[in-house]
Scaffold this active site. Structure first.
Site, PDB file in Angstrom:
ATOM      1  N   ASP A  71       0.826  -1.209   0.000  1.00 32.02           N
ATOM      2  CA  ASP A  71       0.000   0.000   0.000  1.00 32.02           C
ATOM      3  C   ASP A  71       0.863   1.263   0.000  1.00 32.02           C
ATOM      4  O   ASP A  71       0.449   2.308  -0.499  1.00 32.02           O
ATOM      5  CB  ASP A  71      -0.937   0.029   1.216  1.00 32.02           C
ATOM      6  CG  ASP A  71      -2.296  -0.578   0.876  1.00 32.02           C
ATOM      7  OD1 ASP A  71      -2.804  -0.273  -0.215  1.00 32.02           O
ATOM      8  OD2 ASP A  71      -2.820  -1.352   1.696  1.00 32.02           O
ATOM      9  N   ILE A 149      -9.310  -9.643  15.725  1.00 27.66           N
ATOM     10  CA  ILE A 149      -8.637  -9.628  17.026  1.00 27.66           C
ATOM     11  C   ILE A 149      -7.323  -8.860  16.919  1.00 27.66           C
ATOM     12  O   ILE A 149      -6.962  -8.066  17.776  1.00 27.66           O
ATOM     13  CB  ILE A 149      -8.323 -11.074  17.473  1.00 27.66           C
ATOM     14  CG1 ILE A 149      -9.625 -11.809  17.789  1.00 27.66           C
ATOM     15  CG2 ILE A 149      -7.404 -11.085  18.698  1.00 27.66           C
ATOM     16  CD1 ILE A 149      -9.424 -13.261  18.162  1.00 27.66           C
ATOM     17  N   LYS A 188     -27.887  -2.381  -0.236  1.00 29.40           N
ATOM     18  CA  LYS A 188     -28.159  -2.735   1.162  1.00 29.40           C
ATOM     19  C   LYS A 188     -27.201  -2.016   2.110  1.00 29.40           C
ATOM     20  O   LYS A 188     -25.978  -2.055   1.922  1.00 29.40           O
ATOM     21  CB  LYS A 188     -28.005  -4.254   1.335  1.00 29.40           C
ATOM     22  CG  LYS A 188     -29.134  -5.045   0.673  1.00 29.40           C
ATOM     23  CD  LYS A 188     -30.444  -4.735   1.377  1.00 29.40           C
ATOM     24  CE  LYS A 188     -31.578  -5.642   0.913  1.00 29.40           C
ATOM     25  NZ  LYS A 188     -32.859  -5.190   1.503  1.00 29.40           N
ATOM     26  N   GLN A 193     -24.107  -0.528   8.570  1.00 27.94           N
ATOM     27  CA  GLN A 193     -24.609  -0.236   9.920  1.00 27.94           C
ATOM     28  C   GLN A 193     -23.923  -1.116  10.963  1.00 27.94           C
ATOM     29  O   GLN A 193     -23.491  -0.643  12.014  1.00 27.94           O
ATOM     30  CB  GLN A 193     -26.121  -0.467   9.992  1.00 27.94           C
ATOM     31  CG  GLN A 193     -26.947   0.483   9.138  1.00 27.94           C
ATOM     32  CD  GLN A 193     -28.432   0.166   9.252  1.00 27.94           C
ATOM     33  OE1 GLN A 193     -28.928  -0.119  10.343  1.00 27.94           O
ATOM     34  NE2 GLN A 193     -29.136   0.204   8.140  1.00 27.94           N
ATOM     35  N   ASP A 241     -17.370   1.741  -8.138  1.00 32.63           N
ATOM     36  CA  ASP A 241     -16.347   0.956  -8.852  1.00 32.63           C
ATOM     37  C   ASP A 241     -15.903   1.723 -10.098  1.00 32.63           C
ATOM     38  O   ASP A 241     -16.741   2.247 -10.837  1.00 32.63           O
ATOM     39  CB  ASP A 241     -16.922  -0.394  -9.304  1.00 32.63           C
ATOM     40  CG  ASP A 241     -17.361  -1.254  -8.119  1.00 32.63           C
ATOM     41  OD1 ASP A 241     -16.965  -0.931  -6.983  1.00 32.63           O
ATOM     42  OD2 ASP A 241     -18.098  -2.229  -8.337  1.00 32.63           O
ATOM     43  N   CYS A 382      16.935  -6.327 -10.945  1.00 33.16           N
ATOM     44  CA  CYS A 382      17.531  -7.033  -9.817  1.00 33.16           C
ATOM     45  C   CYS A 382      17.891  -8.469 -10.202  1.00 33.16           C
ATOM     46  O   CYS A 382      18.889  -8.697 -10.874  1.00 33.16           O
ATOM     47  CB  CYS A 382      16.613  -6.947  -8.602  1.00 33.16           C
ATOM     48  SG  CYS A 382      17.517  -7.163  -7.070  1.00 33.16           S
ATOM     49  N   GLY A 384      16.649 -10.029 -12.469  1.00 30.72           N
ATOM     50  CA  GLY A 384      16.665  -9.945 -13.937  1.00 30.72           C
ATOM     51  C   GLY A 384      18.006  -9.476 -14.478  1.00 30.72           C
ATOM     52  O   GLY A 384      18.340  -9.737 -15.638  1.00 30.72           O
ATOM     53  N   GLN A 386      20.913 -10.215 -12.642  1.00 30.62           N
ATOM     54  CA  GLN A 386      21.796 -11.331 -12.282  1.00 30.62           C
ATOM     55  C   GLN A 386      21.675 -12.465 -13.304  1.00 30.62           C
ATOM     56  O   GLN A 386      22.671 -13.046 -13.735  1.00 30.62           O
ATOM     57  CB  GLN A 386      21.464 -11.812 -10.865  1.00 30.62           C
ATOM     58  CG  GLN A 386      21.666 -10.712  -9.817  1.00 30.62           C
ATOM     59  CD  GLN A 386      21.228 -11.107  -8.416  1.00 30.62           C
ATOM     60  OE1 GLN A 386      20.689 -12.188  -8.191  1.00 30.62           O
ATOM     61  NE2 GLN A 386      21.458 -10.221  -7.450  1.00 30.62           N
ATOM     62  N   HIS A 508      15.823  -1.442  -7.989  1.00 32.40           N
ATOM     63  CA  HIS A 508      14.403  -1.565  -8.355  1.00 32.40           C
ATOM     64  C   HIS A 508      13.844  -0.212  -8.778  1.00 32.40           C
ATOM     65  O   HIS A 508      13.271   0.502  -7.949  1.00 32.40           O
ATOM     66  CB  HIS A 508      13.605  -2.097  -7.166  1.00 32.40           C
ATOM     67  CG  HIS A 508      13.896  -3.520  -6.834  1.00 32.40           C
ATOM     68  ND1 HIS A 508      13.229  -4.570  -7.430  1.00 32.40           N
ATOM     69  CD2 HIS A 508      14.801  -4.074  -6.001  1.00 32.40           C
ATOM     70  CE1 HIS A 508      13.705  -5.715  -6.957  1.00 32.40           C
ATOM     71  NE2 HIS A 508      14.663  -5.444  -6.089  1.00 32.40           N
ATOM     72  N   GLU A 510      11.257   0.403 -10.243  1.00 31.62           N
ATOM     73  CA  GLU A 510       9.789   0.441 -10.173  1.00 31.62           C
ATOM     74  C   GLU A 510       9.268   1.172  -8.937  1.00 31.62           C
ATOM     75  O   GLU A 510       8.123   1.598  -8.910  1.00 31.62           O
ATOM     76  CB  GLU A 510       9.198  -0.982 -10.238  1.00 31.62           C
ATOM     77  CG  GLU A 510       9.459  -1.893  -9.054  1.00 31.62           C
ATOM     78  CD  GLU A 510      10.743  -2.725  -9.177  1.00 31.62           C
ATOM     79  OE1 GLU A 510      11.671  -2.285  -9.889  1.00 31.62           O
ATOM     80  OE2 GLU A 510      10.823  -3.802  -8.544  1.00 31.62           O
TER      81      GLU A 510
HETATM   82  N1  GLN Z   1      17.682 -13.004  -5.024  1.00 25.14           N
HETATM   83  C1  GLN Z   1      18.554 -11.981  -5.509  1.00 25.14           C
HETATM   84  C2  GLN Z   1      19.415 -11.394  -4.405  1.00 25.14           C
HETATM   85  O1  GLN Z   1      19.130 -11.575  -3.259  1.00 25.14           O
HETATM   86  C3  GLN Z   1      17.758 -10.886  -6.209  1.00 25.14           C
HETATM   87  C4  GLN Z   1      16.851 -10.141  -5.316  1.00 25.14           C
HETATM   88  C5  GLN Z   1      15.766  -9.376  -6.043  1.00 25.14           C
HETATM   89  O2  GLN Z   1      15.508  -9.614  -7.210  1.00 25.14           O
HETATM   90  N2  GLN Z   1      15.114  -8.465  -5.354  1.00 25.14           N
HETATM   91  O3  GLN Z   1      20.381 -10.737  -4.661  1.00 25.14           O
END
Ligand code: GLN
Length: 535
Positions: A71, A149, A188, A193, A241, A382, A384, A386, A508, A510
């Protein structure tokens, strides 16, 4: 003084509480207020870092290296503010801290109890988010559903905060579901409520109720909720929605949700500036091209495991008015396939995102080889990166035993290996290389062309690295190390100039993409993919 908004959820989970919290934050920010956000997660893990993506979805990483709930990704994408360690508090964090204090003797002989010790610790975390961020308004989302809980101590703490600060400094937003019953064809209100009764039983009277609903709430439905839940009718907000989540803040704006909050806090209702956001909604509703991108991973059944990657692809798509269709490819299934043409036949780009452990690894390597040989744009994140190095070492440099010590500790050619300072680590939680590290980009590279900057800061979450002993041979065969962390001489970005677009990063990207500000690497990847499709 900082004001506090608390967002709780009732009836069922998955109502989009996080989006509601982020949307409200965006509206308040667009009226000139400094906003900060926080999430409480009632589980006992200290952070989601050790949880399987199948359990929890993606682990979002903040700039300061905190592993957090996904989130927080929504929060950052909506409000475009950097969050930090004060932004994600779990039951695990609260209890560890209280137990540490108890062992230290801080409680001076007291019997340590949920009330007041745990609740005080929680309250301190709320106040700390306010004081350390210096925000005008902090919005805290409480994970889970009222009645669980697990979240009771959190709710009790919020009750106490309201008692301490009063209604003019605190506000409760409760999100619920108003279902539509087919047959009788009516909405509903009873679940809402009951959920409010439950909340009141814990001493909290909501100030705003946000109703998730498939159709607009008619006036009489709002009257009913207003009457039974004791709130003004205009404080019943409908959350209909939508196809495009960026529409949600505008829907709340039209119902004056931000004005209700500012009025209760006695703050000025400054003029709102939502131009950029309105343009975004307009763009998203009017994409006139489309391309397919293959996402090769092992958690593909749960799309939430890659939520920031998918969002980043979409953001870059918005920039080029292009809809991104994801071809979800289960890497394990690629392993037994000889011919990948069928799988990638419509794809204009291939992406291999992060991951851990050795399941599905060989399938990802196959996909990378396919992208490299067929000159399909490739972006590796990452893991990707390696795996792209392993693929290159094996198939271009002829190092047949190339692998990572993550997959095989005794691997004969560890082109990817543990950093020296990771070798002595025993605890798995919180010990990866996390958060912002600097990367120095070489001029005249694809990376430089994408960023147009020499020094960048990007967020990391990994334990393994490119083994520097292999850099020379990899370079000789044409791989370029276009981004380096100078301080520790670690590879951050690789690329392969003999290919139209082949790039991967150890970090990363992203986590830093925003809908109105696509990330440079995703932008250049989508551009390359669009060009590939044209050809
Ligand atoms: N598993 C790999 C590492 O620990 C890559 C980690 C990842 O892609 N976030 O270095």
């Amino acid at each position: 003084m900082t004001k506090y908004v608390f967002v709780t959820g009732g009836v069922v989970s998955g109502l989009g509480k996080g989006i509601t919290a982020s949307s409200l934050a965006l509206l308040l920010k667009s009226r000139g207020y400094k906003v900060f956000m926080q999430k409480f997660d009632p589980y006992i893990n200290v952070d989601p870092g050790t949880m399987s993506p199948f359990q929890h979805g993606e682990v979002f990483v903040t700039a300061d290296g905190t592993e957090t709930d996904l989130d927080l990704g929504h929060y950052e994408r909506f409000i475009d503010e950097e969050l930090n360690y004060t932004s994600n508090i779990t039951t695990g964090k609260i209890y560890s801290s209280v137990i540490e204090k108890e062992r230290r003797g801080d409680y001076l002989g007291a019997t340590v109890q949920i009330v007041p010790h745990i609740t005080n610790e929680i309250k301190n975390k709320v106040y700390e988010a306010g004081s350390s961020s210096n925000a005008d308004i902090v919005i805290t989302e409480i994970g889970g559903t009222i009645g669980d809980i697990e979240s009771q101590a959190f709710i009790e703490s919020l009750r106490q905060i309201r008692n301490e600060l009063g209604k003019e400094n605190t506000l409760f937003v409760h999100t619920t579901l108003v279902p539509f019953i087919y047959g009788s064809n009516e909405l509903k209100t009873k679940p809402t409520q009951h959920s409010v009764i439950e909340l009141r039983g814990m001493g909290i009277q909501p100030d705003i109720i946000v109703c998730r609903t498939p159709v607009e709430l008619e006036s009489n439905i709002k009257d009913k909720i207003s009457l039974f839940c004791s709130i003004p009718k205009e404080n019943v907000i409908d959350s209909i929605d939508v196809k495009n989540i960026y529409q949600i803040p505008l829907n709340y704006y039209n119902q004056k949700m931000d004005e209700i909050v500012l009025n209760q806090f006695g703050l000025n209702i400054n003029k709102s500036n939502l131009k950029e956001w309105e343009n975004l909604v307009d763009t998203v509703n009017n994409l006139d091209k489309e391309i397919e991108i293959s996402l090769v991973g092992k958690y593909v059944e749960l799309h939430d495991a890659y939520i920031s990657v998918v969002e980043s692809l979409k953001h870059a798509g918005y920039f080029y008015k292009t809809k991104i269709n994801i071809n979800w490819v289960d890497s394990e299934k690629l392993e037994s396939k000889d011919n990948l043409d069928e799988i990638f036949k419509n794809s204009s780009g291939i992406i291999v995102p992060g991951g851990f452990g050795n399941r599905g690894i060989e399938g990802k390597i196959k996909a990378i080889e396919y992208a490299r040989r067929n000159k399909i744009p490739y972006l590796g994140l990452c893991l990707g990166l390696q795996l792209a190095v392993i693929e290159f070492a094996r198939n271009v440099c002829g190092i047949t035993g190339a692998s990572s010590t993550e997959f095989n500790e005794l691997c004969p050619e560890p082109v990817i290996d543990l950093m020296a300072n990771q070798k002595s680590i025993v605890n798995m939680g919180g010990t990866l290389r996390l958060g912002n590290y600097e990367c120095h980009i070489k001029k005249n590279t694809l990376a430089y062309k994408s960023y147009n900057e020499e020094f960048i800061l990007e967020r990391h979450r990994h334990r393994y690295e490119v083994n520097n002993n292999y850099r020379e041979i990899l370079e000789k065969k044409g791989l370029v190390f276009s981004g380096i962390n100078d301080k520790s001489d670690l590879v951050e970005i690789i690329e392969y100039p003999q290919h139209p677009y082949f790039i991967a990063c150890q970090f990363h990207p992203e986590f830093k993409s925003r809908p109105t500000k696509p990330h440079p690497l995703f932008k250049s990847f989508i551009k390359a993919s669009i060009d590939y499709k044209k050809k």
